[in-house]
Design a protein around this motif. Structure first.
Motif, PDB file in Angstrom:
ATOM      1  N   LYS A 168      16.448  23.860  -2.803  1.00 32.45           N
ATOM      2  CA  LYS A 168      16.548  22.924  -1.678  1.00 32.45           C
ATOM      3  C   LYS A 168      15.329  21.998  -1.550  1.00 32.45           C
ATOM      4  O   LYS A 168      15.448  20.903  -1.023  1.00 32.45           O
ATOM      5  CB  LYS A 168      16.734  23.700  -0.371  1.00 32.45           C
ATOM      6  CG  LYS A 168      18.109  24.342  -0.220  1.00 32.45           C
ATOM      7  CD  LYS A 168      19.097  23.313   0.297  1.00 32.45           C
ATOM      8  CE  LYS A 168      20.444  23.909   0.638  1.00 32.45           C
ATOM      9  NZ  LYS A 168      21.305  24.101  -0.548  1.00 32.45           N
ATOM     10  N   PHE A 169      14.171  22.455  -1.929  1.00 32.92           N
ATOM     11  CA  PHE A 169      12.963  21.636  -1.867  1.00 32.92           C
ATOM     12  C   PHE A 169      12.706  21.013  -0.496  1.00 32.92           C
ATOM     13  O   PHE A 169      12.524  19.799  -0.380  1.00 32.92           O
ATOM     14  CB  PHE A 169      12.969  20.558  -2.964  1.00 32.92           C
ATOM     15  CG  PHE A 169      12.789  21.137  -4.339  1.00 32.92           C
ATOM     16  CD1 PHE A 169      11.515  21.390  -4.828  1.00 32.92           C
ATOM     17  CD2 PHE A 169      13.892  21.472  -5.124  1.00 32.92           C
ATOM     18  CE1 PHE A 169      11.346  21.950  -6.095  1.00 32.92           C
ATOM     19  CE2 PHE A 169      13.726  22.037  -6.381  1.00 32.92           C
ATOM     20  CZ  PHE A 169      12.459  22.274  -6.866  1.00 32.92           C
ATOM     21  N   CYS A 170      12.705  21.818   0.538  1.00 32.43           N
ATOM     22  CA  CYS A 170      12.205  21.347   1.832  1.00 32.43           C
ATOM     23  C   CYS A 170      10.753  20.944   1.578  1.00 32.43           C
ATOM     24  O   CYS A 170      10.031  21.644   0.848  1.00 32.43           O
ATOM     25  CB  CYS A 170      12.280  22.457   2.875  1.00 32.43           C
ATOM     26  SG  CYS A 170      13.976  23.029   3.134  1.00 32.43           S
ATOM     27  N   THR A 171      10.328  19.846   2.185  1.00 30.91           N
ATOM     28  CA  THR A 171       9.047  19.263   1.753  1.00 30.91           C
ATOM     29  C   THR A 171       7.818  20.108   2.110  1.00 30.91           C
ATOM     30  O   THR A 171       6.743  19.882   1.579  1.00 30.91           O
ATOM     31  CB  THR A 171       8.864  17.841   2.329  1.00 30.91           C
ATOM     32  OG1 THR A 171       9.056  17.913   3.746  1.00 30.91           O
ATOM     33  CG2 THR A 171       9.857  16.869   1.727  1.00 30.91           C
ATOM     34  N   PHE A 172       7.984  21.064   3.032  1.00 26.82           N
ATOM     35  CA  PHE A 172       6.835  21.890   3.447  1.00 26.82           C
ATOM     36  C   PHE A 172       6.735  23.185   2.653  1.00 26.82           C
ATOM     37  O   PHE A 172       5.754  23.925   2.798  1.00 26.82           O
ATOM     38  CB  PHE A 172       6.974  22.260   4.943  1.00 26.82           C
ATOM     39  CG  PHE A 172       8.313  22.882   5.281  1.00 26.82           C
ATOM     40  CD1 PHE A 172       8.554  24.221   5.039  1.00 26.82           C
ATOM     41  CD2 PHE A 172       9.337  22.107   5.810  1.00 26.82           C
ATOM     42  CE1 PHE A 172       9.781  24.790   5.311  1.00 26.82           C
ATOM     43  CE2 PHE A 172      10.575  22.664   6.089  1.00 26.82           C
ATOM     44  CZ  PHE A 172      10.795  24.017   5.833  1.00 26.82           C
ATOM     45  N   CYS A 173       7.719  23.504   1.814  1.00 26.45           N
ATOM     46  CA  CYS A 173       7.917  24.891   1.372  1.00 26.45           C
ATOM     47  C   CYS A 173       7.526  25.140  -0.082  1.00 26.45           C
ATOM     48  O   CYS A 173       7.877  24.377  -0.983  1.00 26.45           O
ATOM     49  CB  CYS A 173       9.385  25.257   1.576  1.00 26.45           C
ATOM     50  SG  CYS A 173       9.733  26.983   1.203  1.00 26.45           S
ATOM     51  N   VAL A 174       6.828  26.252  -0.310  1.00 27.92           N
ATOM     52  CA  VAL A 174       6.384  26.598  -1.670  1.00 27.92           C
ATOM     53  C   VAL A 174       7.423  27.395  -2.458  1.00 27.92           C
ATOM     54  O   VAL A 174       7.276  27.562  -3.677  1.00 27.92           O
ATOM     55  CB  VAL A 174       5.095  27.468  -1.659  1.00 27.92           C
ATOM     56  CG1 VAL A 174       3.884  26.634  -1.300  1.00 27.92           C
ATOM     57  CG2 VAL A 174       5.229  28.677  -0.754  1.00 27.92           C
ATOM     58  N   VAL A 175       8.455  27.885  -1.756  1.00 27.01           N
ATOM     59  CA  VAL A 175       9.386  28.816  -2.421  1.00 27.01           C
ATOM     60  C   VAL A 175       9.985  28.268  -3.720  1.00 27.01           C
ATOM     61  O   VAL A 175      10.021  28.969  -4.728  1.00 27.01           O
ATOM     62  CB  VAL A 175      10.476  29.303  -1.435  1.00 27.01           C
ATOM     63  CG1 VAL A 175      11.632  29.981  -2.155  1.00 27.01           C
ATOM     64  CG2 VAL A 175       9.863  30.267  -0.417  1.00 27.01           C
ATOM     65  N   PRO A 176      10.453  27.001  -3.745  1.00 27.21           N
ATOM     66  CA  PRO A 176      11.028  26.517  -5.008  1.00 27.21           C
ATOM     67  C   PRO A 176      10.025  26.539  -6.166  1.00 27.21           C
ATOM     68  O   PRO A 176      10.421  26.590  -7.325  1.00 27.21           O
ATOM     69  CB  PRO A 176      11.449  25.078  -4.680  1.00 27.21           C
ATOM     70  CG  PRO A 176      11.667  25.093  -3.196  1.00 27.21           C
ATOM     71  CD  PRO A 176      10.624  26.030  -2.655  1.00 27.21           C
ATOM     72  N   VAL A 275      16.439  26.528  11.403  1.00 22.62           N
ATOM     73  CA  VAL A 275      16.697  25.092  11.558  1.00 22.62           C
ATOM     74  C   VAL A 275      15.386  24.298  11.422  1.00 22.62           C
ATOM     75  O   VAL A 275      15.404  23.128  11.088  1.00 22.62           O
ATOM     76  CB  VAL A 275      17.422  24.788  12.885  1.00 22.62           C
ATOM     77  CG1 VAL A 275      16.598  25.194  14.093  1.00 22.62           C
ATOM     78  CG2 VAL A 275      17.814  23.324  13.004  1.00 22.62           C
ATOM     79  N   GLN A 276      14.260  24.913  11.722  1.00 24.25           N
ATOM     80  CA  GLN A 276      12.905  24.352  11.553  1.00 24.25           C
ATOM     81  C   GLN A 276      12.515  23.336  12.620  1.00 24.25           C
ATOM     82  O   GLN A 276      11.388  23.347  13.096  1.00 24.25           O
ATOM     83  CB  GLN A 276      12.701  23.729  10.158  1.00 24.25           C
ATOM     84  CG  GLN A 276      13.196  24.563   8.983  1.00 24.25           C
ATOM     85  CD  GLN A 276      12.474  25.894   8.803  1.00 24.25           C
ATOM     86  OE1 GLN A 276      11.524  26.203   9.477  1.00 24.25           O
ATOM     87  NE2 GLN A 276      12.972  26.724   7.877  1.00 24.25           N
ATOM     88  N   SER A 277      13.422  22.439  12.999  1.00 28.87           N
ATOM     89  CA  SER A 277      13.093  21.423  14.008  1.00 28.87           C
ATOM     90  C   SER A 277      14.392  20.943  14.652  1.00 28.87           C
ATOM     91  O   SER A 277      15.462  21.039  14.043  1.00 28.87           O
ATOM     92  CB  SER A 277      12.385  20.239  13.347  1.00 28.87           C
ATOM     93  OG  SER A 277      12.307  19.155  14.254  1.00 28.87           O
TER      94      SER A 277
HETATM   95 FE1  SF4 Z   1      13.822  25.162   2.319  1.00 28.73          FE
HETATM   96 FE2  SF4 Z   1      12.002  26.921   1.448  1.00 28.73          FE
HETATM   97 FE3  SF4 Z   1      14.195  27.806   2.727  1.00 28.73          FE
HETATM   98 FE4  SF4 Z   1      14.394  26.789   0.248  1.00 28.73          FE
HETATM   99  S1  SF4 Z   1      13.302  28.651   0.836  1.00 28.73           S
HETATM  100  S2  SF4 Z   1      15.746  26.315   2.025  1.00 28.73           S
HETATM  101  S3  SF4 Z   1      12.859  25.178   0.277  1.00 28.73           S
HETATM  102  S4  SF4 Z   1      12.579  26.545   3.600  1.00 28.73           S
END
Ligand code: SF4
Ligand code: 5AD
Length: 468
Positions: A168-176, A275-277
């Protein structure tokens, strides 16, 4: 025979790490390791780390400072203590860890736990071993199964990983970056795990993955199965009485998942849906690819088929550029949805993520104030949700003895801990693994207190025979 070597694992962060810690124990048990609760007498200490926010990440280094002292003390006593760093900090920082903390013998990323015995041997021979690549081979296939006695000792509730990674590459997230691309396990492998767990007394399964409802593993019919289909199949496994899954993305909620909530009594009506925001502007900057209204529509689809359903969520306050108006939209969304609980975090820039390059940082004082206000609102909703249980009769899956003698503790469908005293003459052990109705009388902080509303069978049925 050599005496067993003692292993101490300290896990930080998400459920995936809790699960991975168990898998590491399963890999090291055949090598002669036994777990110890104390760092000081351990021959091997593994820090299973989390990289999601800066605070979590920095904990590793302060812990390594303490471990250096424990290792020196062990050396003075003539023992060798090996130290390994696993998890997402290992994946993200690799060599940097050894540079900052030379005390570390092994650095191992989450994709390589099946290589732990070789890495420990290599560290013994060469002084150090690092492995943080994403190997092509399927790590799931290489991890040994826990012994029946180990499964029983871990209790009646178990996690099973069904997918790893996130696209998904949410812009804040390191998981990817730390967990890599999304990969789903085949249905047959998951089913075999769940059957084995159920045969050994497990009653509740939580399917886990960084983006669990993106699940699309190969089914026995040669097609990709959705999470909904997988849940439907697992609900038919004898012995499994409760199913859960975590963590979901709103955009991956499909009709199969909604149908599973409509049709499966075993699927608990409690969904973690971050949902984050609540601000569309911030959601766009986060690359969430949904609006607040889209999220509300997803919630409505669940509610339409399962009126008992409750939700929890994750929120980030102070994402770069978040204005008072944006933050007000988050409060408004929380008020509209009404959560059973939620986690909220201050935005923490993570190296390598797109948001880390965004300029407009929210001042620390504003961040603190927003976090406080959001948490107050969420706490009030959580208290109201818990209070609403008083006077109701709810199903509780009993897990273990309570802190007070004779008391037994279980969880409601909403994961609220519930404490009861069984009737005189009834051993609390006999209730472990059973779902029984409990009349809730009162609330003590986050725990519900009550009485059994039905007389349980005098003798516990053999665990494996309690069908769903
Ligand atoms: Fe977004 Fe990180 Fe959740 Fe993936 S793991 S959906 S990049 S918040
Ligand atoms: N800063 C703050 N919170 C974050 N999360 C993920 N990355 C960050 C970050 N950089 C939160 C999100 C996610 C949860 C697991 O952690 O809310 O859902």
């Amino acid at each position: 025979m050599a005496p067993p070597r003692k292993l101490h694992i300290k896990s930080y962060g998400c459920q995936m790490n809790v699960y991975d810690a168990q898998r590491m124990v399963d890999v090291l048990t055949p090598e002669g390791f036994v777990e110890t609760a104390s760092v000081d007498d351990a021959d091997l200490v593994i820090l299973n780390t989390c990289h999601i926010r800066e605070k979590a990440s920095e904990k590793v280094y302060s812990e390594l400072g303490r471990l250096r002292l424990a290792r020196d003390a062990a050396a003075q006593a003539g023992r060798t203590m090996q130290i390994a760093v696993a998890g997402c900090v290992a994946q993200a920082e690799g060599e940097e860890i050894v540079r900052r903390a030379p005390v570390v013998d092994v650095v191992v990323g989450p994709q390589s736990y099946h290589h732990l015995p070789q890495l420990l041997a290599r560290a013994n021979a060469q002084g150090r071993a690092l492995e943080t690549e994403f190997p092509v081979e399927d790590k799931f296939g290489f991890l040994p199964q826990p012994a029946p006695a180990t499964i029983r000792a871990r209790g009646i509730s178990a996690f099973v990983t069904v997918q790893e990674g996130c696209d998904k590459f949410c812009t804040f997230c390191v998981v990817p970056y730390t967990r890599g691309a999304e990969v789903s396990r085949p249905v047959a492998a998951i089913l075999a795990d769940v059957e084995r767990l159920a045969d050994n007394g497990v009653r509740e399964i939580t399917l886990i993955g960084q983006n669990v409802n993106a699940y699309h593993g190969d089914g026995p019919d040669g097609r990709a199965w959705t999470l909904g289909r997988l849940l439907q199949r697992l609900a038919a496994v004898p012995g499994i009485v409760r199913l859960r899954y975590s963590t979901s993305h709103p955009n991956d909620v499909d009709d199969d998942l909604i149908a599973a909530h409509r049709d499966l009594a075993a699927l608990m009506p409690f969904v973690h849906l971050p949902v984050q925001s609540g601000s569309d502007r911030i959601l766009a900057a986060m690359n969430r690819k949904h609006s607040a209204a889209d999220y509300r529509r997803v919630i409505d689809r669940f509610r339409a088929v399962q009126p008992q359903i409750a939700f929890s969520s994750d929120f980030i306050v102070g994402f770069p550029g978040e204005s008072d108006v944006d933050f007000a939209a988050t409060l408004a969304l929380v008020t509209q949805i009404g959560y059973a609980g939620a986690y909220s975090f201050k935005y923490s820039p993570r190296p390598g993520t797109p948001a880390a390059d965004m300029q407009e940082m929210v001042p620390a004082a504003v961040l603190d104030e927003r976090l406080e206000r959001l948490q107050q609102l969420i706490d009030a909703q959580q208290s109201a949700f818990n209070k609403a249980a008083i006077g109701q009769t709810v199903d509780v899956l009993f897990e273990r003895a309570g802190r007070k003698p004779g008391q037994i503790v279980g969880r409601t469908a909403y994961l609220q801990p519930a404490h009861v005293f069984p009737p005189p003459g009834m051993e609390s052990d006999a209730l472990v693994g059973q779902v029984l109705p409990v009349r809730i009388d009162s609330l003590e902080r986050y725990s519900l207190l009550g009485e059994l509303a039905a007389t349980p069978p005098q003798h516990a049925r053999p665990l494996a025979a309690t069908g769903a």
